[in-house]
Design a protein around this motif. Structure first.
Motif, PDB file in Angstrom:
ATOM      1  N   ALA A 151      -2.564   5.529   3.344  1.00  0.00           N
ATOM      2  CA  ALA A 151      -2.876   4.320   2.801  1.00  0.00           C
ATOM      3  C   ALA A 151      -2.537   3.166   3.835  1.00  0.00           C
ATOM      4  CB  ALA A 151      -2.249   3.893   1.583  1.00  0.00           C
ATOM      5  N   THR A 200      -4.807   0.193   5.558  1.00  0.00           N
ATOM      6  CA  THR A 200      -4.432  -1.106   5.100  1.00  0.00           C
ATOM      7  C   THR A 200      -4.096  -2.113   6.609  1.00  0.00           C
ATOM      8  OG1 THR A 200      -3.497  -0.393   3.131  1.00  0.00           O
ATOM      9  CG2 THR A 200      -3.041  -2.710   3.856  1.00  0.00           C
ATOM     10  N   ALA A 245       0.610  -1.225  -0.077  1.00  0.00           N
ATOM     11  CA  ALA A 245       0.036   0.048  -0.057  1.00  0.00           C
ATOM     12  C   ALA A 245       0.658   1.154  -0.090  1.00  0.00           C
ATOM     13  CB  ALA A 245      -1.014   0.134   1.362  1.00  0.00           C
TER      14      ALA A 245
END
Length: 345
Positions: free
Chosen positions: A277, A281, A220
């Motif tokens: 991100a 995640t 990610a």
């Protein structure tokens, strides 16, 4: 003897000119503005405490006592800070900037309690009051601390791995034509796929759930950091490179002393995007396979319908993630000190 000029001959024009040259005196500063700002937090705390005492008859005594102590501590701290801030300039500036925000947060807690514990407009147990959330924080503090520590370890491992790989791949794609030819299609195909979509495959390939979560977080982070690093490297001004080559710089000097410093603002944008991100995640990865962490704690508490604990974990997440983001901002300001006053984010 010098002949009088028109300005000295006319005393009215002479006084006007002297008045224009003289520095204008600033109006006396009034303390009403700062005083009102400093009083916002104590007033909001008094309002929240009075409202809590009015609706506390509907709450368990333990929750009522803990929340009353919390609001009383906020009120005492605000009053004490208001008294000592004239002797502490840094605290005075900080309070002048943050008092409205803190007062708004305390007022939001009062509105939350009025809606949940006062009027009961939202159904229980899905929407507990702030007193219940605070009591959940106190009761589960050991488990929450352990979950936060595991989340921090997982986040830092995945983020560090993703940043390390992304910086290397971004510099190669941005500088070398062959790497850009083969790397850009990979970025365009693999990058847009959400990292959470790779969780089932990562759980099969990785030897443990911990390794799979680290790999997914690193994936990610890899895409935005690589993309913006490559963009910053490839957009380095040609004049910088020409001057360095004229002075005899080699390829390594051009990359590490010219291109990478010029691309640092773009790299930091990628680091911030990768951090966001990574947060997303991390929580998703902890709900699948990992047996510890804040995401696991939320899933576990939801399974037992302990929504006070769910909100307590959300409070910890907000403090946890905002602290890490603030540290990254501090690192950016230290590294990009040469751009002070230019950066607006």
């Amino acid at each position: 003897m010098n002949a009088p000029t028109p300005e000295t001959a006319d005393p009215v024009r002479l006084r006007e000119k002297q008045a224009a040259r003289a520095p204008t005196a600033s109006p006396p500063a009034t303390s009403s503005g700062p005083l009102l700002v400093l009083l916002t937090v104590p007033l909001a705390a008094v309002l929240a405490l009075g409202l809590h005492l009015g609706v506390s008859t509907k709450e368990p005594p333990t929750e009522t006592h803990s929340y009353s102590v919390f609001l009383g501590s906020v009120l005492a701290a605000a009053v004490l800070a208001a008294f000592i801030q004239p002797f502490w300039p840094r605290l005075c500036r900080w309070m002048g900037h943050m008092c409205p925000i803190i007062a708004a947060a305390i007022a939001s807690l009062a509105c939350w309690e009025l809606i949940t514990s006062g009027f009961r407009w939202l159904p229980l147990p899905y929407f507990p009051g702030p007193a219940g959330v605070l009591q959940s924080l106190i009761n589960d503090r050991a488990l929450l601390f352990d979950s936060t520590w595991h989340s921090l370890t997982l986040l830092l491992a995945g983020y560090a791995l993703g940043v390390a790989v992304a910086l290397v791949s971004g510099v190669c794609i941005g500088w070398f034509a062959h790497a850009r030819y083969w790397g850009m299609p990979l970025l365009k195909v693999v990058g847009p796929i959400p990292a959470t979509a790779w969780i089932p495959l990562a759980m099969v390939l990785a030897p443990s759930a911990m390794f799979s979560a680290v790999a997914v977080i690193a994936l990610a982070v890899w895409f935005p950091v690589t993309m913006l690093t490559a963009s910053g490297i490839s957009n380095t001004r040609a004049s910088y490179l020409d001057v360095a080559r004229t002075l005899g710089a080699g390829p390594a000097y051009l990359i590490f002393r010219v291109a990478i410093p010029a691309a640092t603002p773009s790299i930091f944008i990628g680091l911030f995007m990768g951090l966001g991100a990574a947060f997303l995640t991390l929580i998703v990865a902890e709900t699948v396979g990992v047996k510890s962490g804040l995401g696991w704690y939320v899933s576990w508490a939801q399974g037992w319908a302990e929504y006070g604990k769910v909100y307590a974990a959300l409070v910890i997440m907000a403090a946890f993630f905002s602290t890490i983001m603030t540290l990254l901002f501090k690192a950016r300001d230290r590294v990009l000190v040469w751009q002070k006053g230019v950066i607006k984010w």
